[in-house]
Design an enzyme around this catalytic site. Structure first.
Site, PDB file in Angstrom:
ATOM      1  N   GLU A   1       0.878  -1.179   0.000  1.00  0.00           N
ATOM      2  CA  GLU A   1       0.000   0.000   0.000  1.00  0.00           C
ATOM      3  C   GLU A   1       0.909   1.220   0.000  1.00  0.00           C
ATOM      4  O   GLU A   1       1.610   1.465   0.980  1.00  0.00           O
ATOM      5  CB  GLU A   1      -0.879   0.030   1.258  1.00  0.00           C
ATOM      6  CG  GLU A   1      -1.756  -1.197   1.464  1.00  0.00           C
ATOM      7  CD  GLU A   1      -2.894  -1.302   0.478  1.00  0.00           C
ATOM      8  OE1 GLU A   1      -3.088  -0.374  -0.324  1.00  0.00           O
ATOM      9  OE2 GLU A   1      -3.568  -2.339   0.489  1.00  0.00           O
TER      10      GLU A   1
ATOM     11  N   CYS B   1      -3.539   8.390   3.695  1.00  0.00           N
ATOM     12  CA  CYS B   1      -3.201   7.965   2.334  1.00  0.00           C
ATOM     13  C   CYS B   1      -4.396   8.108   1.408  1.00  0.00           C
ATOM     14  O   CYS B   1      -4.242   8.170   0.198  1.00  0.00           O
ATOM     15  CB  CYS B   1      -2.738   6.519   2.368  1.00  0.00           C
ATOM     16  SG  CYS B   1      -3.900   5.467   3.245  1.00  0.00           S
TER      17      CYS B   1
HETATM   18  P1  NAP Z   1       8.231   5.013   4.779  1.00  0.00           P
HETATM   19  O1  NAP Z   1       9.323   5.949   5.070  1.00  0.00           O
HETATM   20  O2  NAP Z   1       8.273   4.268   3.490  1.00  0.00           O
HETATM   21  O3  NAP Z   1       8.212   4.002   6.020  1.00  0.00           O
HETATM   22  C1  NAP Z   1       7.243   3.002   6.110  1.00  0.00           C
HETATM   23  C2  NAP Z   1       7.792   1.844   6.928  1.00  0.00           C
HETATM   24  O4  NAP Z   1       8.865   1.211   6.222  1.00  0.00           O
HETATM   25  C3  NAP Z   1       8.364   2.259   8.277  1.00  0.00           C
HETATM   26  O5  NAP Z   1       8.022   1.278   9.229  1.00  0.00           O
HETATM   27  C4  NAP Z   1       9.865   2.258   8.022  1.00  0.00           C
HETATM   28  O6  NAP Z   1      10.618   2.061   9.184  1.00  0.00           O
HETATM   29  C5  NAP Z   1       9.988   1.074   7.086  1.00  0.00           C
HETATM   30  N1  NAP Z   1      11.187   1.068   6.260  1.00  0.00           N
HETATM   31  C6  NAP Z   1      11.959   2.108   5.880  1.00  0.00           C
HETATM   32  N2  NAP Z   1      12.974   1.674   5.095  1.00  0.00           N
HETATM   33  C7  NAP Z   1      12.821   0.325   4.981  1.00  0.00           C
HETATM   34  C8  NAP Z   1      13.551  -0.690   4.304  1.00  0.00           C
HETATM   35  N3  NAP Z   1      14.633  -0.424   3.571  1.00  0.00           N
HETATM   36  N4  NAP Z   1      13.112  -1.962   4.400  1.00  0.00           N
HETATM   37  C9  NAP Z   1      12.022  -2.272   5.123  1.00  0.00           C
HETATM   38  N5  NAP Z   1      11.282  -1.337   5.792  1.00  0.00           N
HETATM   39  C10 NAP Z   1      11.675  -0.058   5.711  1.00  0.00           C
HETATM   40  O7  NAP Z   1       6.812   5.701   4.823  1.00  0.00           O
HETATM   41  P2  NAP Z   1       6.235   6.723   5.920  1.00  0.00           P
HETATM   42  O8  NAP Z   1       6.987   7.983   5.754  1.00  0.00           O
HETATM   43  O9  NAP Z   1       6.177   6.087   7.253  1.00  0.00           O
HETATM   44  O10 NAP Z   1       4.732   6.892   5.441  1.00  0.00           O
HETATM   45  C11 NAP Z   1       4.294   7.893   4.564  1.00  0.00           C
HETATM   46  C12 NAP Z   1       3.865   7.326   3.243  1.00  0.00           C
HETATM   47  O11 NAP Z   1       3.024   6.198   3.440  1.00  0.00           O
HETATM   48  C13 NAP Z   1       3.060   8.283   2.413  1.00  0.00           C
HETATM   49  O12 NAP Z   1       3.611   8.341   1.126  1.00  0.00           O
HETATM   50  C14 NAP Z   1       1.661   7.687   2.352  1.00  0.00           C
HETATM   51  O13 NAP Z   1       0.994   7.919   1.154  1.00  0.00           O
HETATM   52  C15 NAP Z   1       1.932   6.247   2.540  1.00  0.00           C
HETATM   53  N6  NAP Z   1       0.778   5.600   3.158  1.00  0.00           N
HETATM   54  C16 NAP Z   1       0.027   4.754   2.417  1.00  0.00           C
HETATM   55  C17 NAP Z   1      -1.055   4.129   2.973  1.00  0.00           C
HETATM   56  C18 NAP Z   1      -1.899   3.163   2.184  1.00  0.00           C
HETATM   57  O14 NAP Z   1      -2.714   2.461   2.784  1.00  0.00           O
HETATM   58  N7  NAP Z   1      -1.767   3.106   0.883  1.00  0.00           N
HETATM   59  C19 NAP Z   1      -1.389   4.379   4.311  1.00  0.00           C
HETATM   60  C20 NAP Z   1      -0.599   5.248   5.032  1.00  0.00           C
HETATM   61  C21 NAP Z   1       0.488   5.856   4.447  1.00  0.00           C
HETATM   62  P3  NAP Z   1      11.254   3.317   9.959  1.00  0.00           P
HETATM   63  O15 NAP Z   1      10.137   4.162  10.420  1.00  0.00           O
HETATM   64  O16 NAP Z   1      11.986   2.679  11.081  1.00  0.00           O
HETATM   65  O17 NAP Z   1      12.130   4.018   8.976  1.00  0.00           O
END
Ligand code: NAP
Length: 523
Positions: free
Chosen positions: A257, A296
């Site tokens: 997602e 999102c």
């Molecule tokens: P993110 O930076 O991609 O982080 C998401 C998760 O991935 C966090 O738990 C992060 O851990 C982990 N992560 C980071 N690097 C990783 C790697 N190399 N391997 C495995 N896991 C890794 O996203 P975010 O900033 O938290 O969220 C914002 C984004 O999420 C927005 O773009 C939004 O659109 C999207 N979103 C989508 C939905 C949906 O249902 N489609 C819902 C909510 C949000 P750490 O925090 O420890 O870095």
């Protein structure tokens, strides 16, 4: 005083490691909690979940596991005051915005407890009915769904530390699949507290629920062929996950997602003064301001007939002017903070970027923050941008501002509106507002292939509709293309991700022996 968020693996709380991350109050900057870095003993923790957690869960019936979800729901209800305090401090959200996450998570658990109970004593699920494969009709094929034999790893985004956990964990646990949750570090405290409460309550068998906080390092390496991973977050991290060997070589099933440029369309019939026009303006403001636009599913692109562009801009701006922004501890504040100062900077940079092709129709930053220091707090004010001639713009279809901002785009006719919506290249949701049921149904069909959910609002459902951005467990959540291609929820459909479909071929007498242990999945 800050707390250390320990990992829980192999049925025990791991000891504290050196501090690698700090969680802060986004309004005051105060330190709230800390975590370690890369988790130790991941392989052993995953192995324990597969052997102990999976075996114990799958010895139960669907009905028994549904009852367990009901018990988890009760634990969350009993501790909800603590959850609101954590959300206020760590996410900077008002009570109403915290409720979207906290009550949303509890509601989803309660929903799966209820529909899971209807599966009763079953231990397997039938997918459709048997197909005859021999002339004498005796040899047949029955597709069944068997719970997977691995672990479900959840890697979650920062914006829903409660709902993000439970909307995934409810169908996984109901399926009999143990869960390892890795919350986004910046807001991990609430997830951690909920997991700790559920573990302390002794509801789940050993190995059914584990948590890793602070770093994702090594998590994907710990996955094995029968495991699944469900990721919510940015498109960049999603790309890293997709290219990991667990997925490319070991066929680990992945649900993604990612970000989404959701559109909302105002119908040509919905002139100013009509109910649909008012519903549209109200919904757009609600979407921009709920959780400070950090959903999102929020409306990023508001598509309106060119002839109503100014009227909508005026109606929405007037409503935004009454949105007070600041410290959610002050009862006068309607919109709290973004999750961090880093996100604040991202949002400001995103607005500056879109300003290269859009004009500013409303800028709330001219109003002072309430009880918050603008140099420290991550409080962003709502901003409405506008592009009268939508054909001149491209960034607006490509760049997600994860905050309280949206862009009004003028369209010429219905075909133009649909083609603009499609420029999002696959979204979680689109909504359409009109007084005309026939037109809504027609546009809904045209949007369906590129949107996980199409939310059609006519005045008769004006008061009861569940909201453009609210994800209800009865409807699927996910979207094609840039939205990640994933699919969650949707009632019992959600269980599909945690099961393997297999065709059992044999005598009709053999297959009918399944009846006593099976329930129908696709009812
Ligand atoms: P993110 O930076 O991609 O982080 C998401 C998760 O991935 C966090 O738990 C992060 O851990 C982990 N992560 C980071 N690097 C990783 C790697 N190399 N391997 C495995 N896991 C890794 O996203 P975010 O900033 O938290 O969220 C914002 C984004 O999420 C927005 O773009 C939004 O659109 C999207 N979103 C989508 C939905 C949906 O249902 N489609 C819902 C909510 C949000 P750490 O925090 O420890 O870095």
């Amino acid at each position: 005083m800050s707390i250390y968020l320990r990992n829980y693996l192999s049925n025990s709380w791991q000891s504290e490691a050196h501090v690698a991350n700090t969680l802060t109050d986004p309004v005051t900057g105060e330190t709230l909690a800390t975590t370690g870095g890369a988790a130790e003993n991941l392989d052993a923790g995953f192995a324990f979940a597969r052997s102990h957690g999976s075996t114990a869960l799958q010895a139960m019936t669907y009905g028994q596991r549904a009852a367990m979800l009901g018990d988890i729901h009760k634990v969350l209800q009993a501790n909800r005051d603590a959850y609101y305090e954590i959300a206020l401090a760590n996410s900077g959200t008002t009570k109403a915005d915290s409720a979207v996450d906290i009550e949303g998570g509890a509601y989803t658990l309660g929903y799966y407890a209820k529909i899971g109970a209807a599966l009763g004593d079953a231990k397997t699920l039938l997918d459709g009915s048997a197909a005859v494969m021999s002339k004498d009709q005796l040899f047949q094929s029955q597709h069944i769904l068997a719970p997977i034999r691995g672990v479900a790893l959840f890697i979650n985004a920062f914006n829903f530390p409660s709902w993000g956990l439970w909307e995934k964990a409810a169908p996984a646990l109901l399926s009999g699949v143990p869960v390892v949750i890795k919350p986004a570090t910046v807001t991990a405290w609430l997830t951690h507290r909920m997991v700790a409460d559920v573990i302390a309550a002794g509801i789940l068998p050993a190995g059914a629920l584990s948590i890793v906080c602070g770093s994702s390092a090594g998590l994907l390496d710990a996955l094995q062929p029968f495991d699944v991973v469900s990721f919510t977050g940015s498109a960049d991290t999603a790309a890293t996950i997709r290219s990991h060997a667990a997925i490319t070589r070991h066929s680990v099933r992945a649900n993604i997602e990612a970000d989404s440029l959701n559109a909302s369309i105002l119908g040509e019939d919905a002139a100013p003064g009509t109910p649909a026009f008012d519903l549209y303006a109200t919904e757009l403001v609600r979407e921009m301001t709920t959780k400070s636009g950090q959903r999102c599913t929020a409306i990023r692109r508001a598509l309106v007939p060119e002839k109503y562009f100014d009227a909508i801009a005026e109606a929405v701006s007037a409503k935004l002017a009454s949105v007070s922004v600041g410290n959610p501890r002050n009862a006068e504040v309607r919109m709290g903070s973004l999750v961090s100062r880093e996100q604040f900077d991202h949002v400001q940079a995103g607005i500056a970027k879109l300003k290269s092709e859009a004009s500013v129709l409303y800028d709330g930053s001219k109003q002072a923050l309430i009880d918050a220091d603008p140099a420290i707090a991550a409080c962003a004010s709502p901003v409405l941008l506008g592009i009268r001639n939508a054909d001149t713009a491209s960034l607006v279809h490509d760049h997600e501002i994860f905050g309280p901002a949206s862009t009004l785009l003028g369209y010429r006719d219905a075909a133009h509106a649909v083609s603009l919506a499609h420029r999002g290249m696959g979204s979680l949701v689109a909504s359409v507002f009109s007084n005309d049921h026939g037109w809504l149904a027609q546009i809904g069909q045209q949007l369906a292939a590129s949107h996980g959910r199409v939310h059609l609002v006519s005045p008769d459902v004006g008061k009861t509709q569940t909201g453009h951005g609210n994800v209800m467990p009865a409807s699927i959540h996910g979207g094609p293309g840039r939205a990640g291609g994933g699919e969650e929820l949707g009632g019992l459909r959600a269980l599909g991700f945690y099961h393997r479909r297999s065709a059992l071929q044999g005598s009709s007498a053999t297959l009918s022996a399944l009846a006593s242990v099976a329930a129908n999945w696709n009812t």
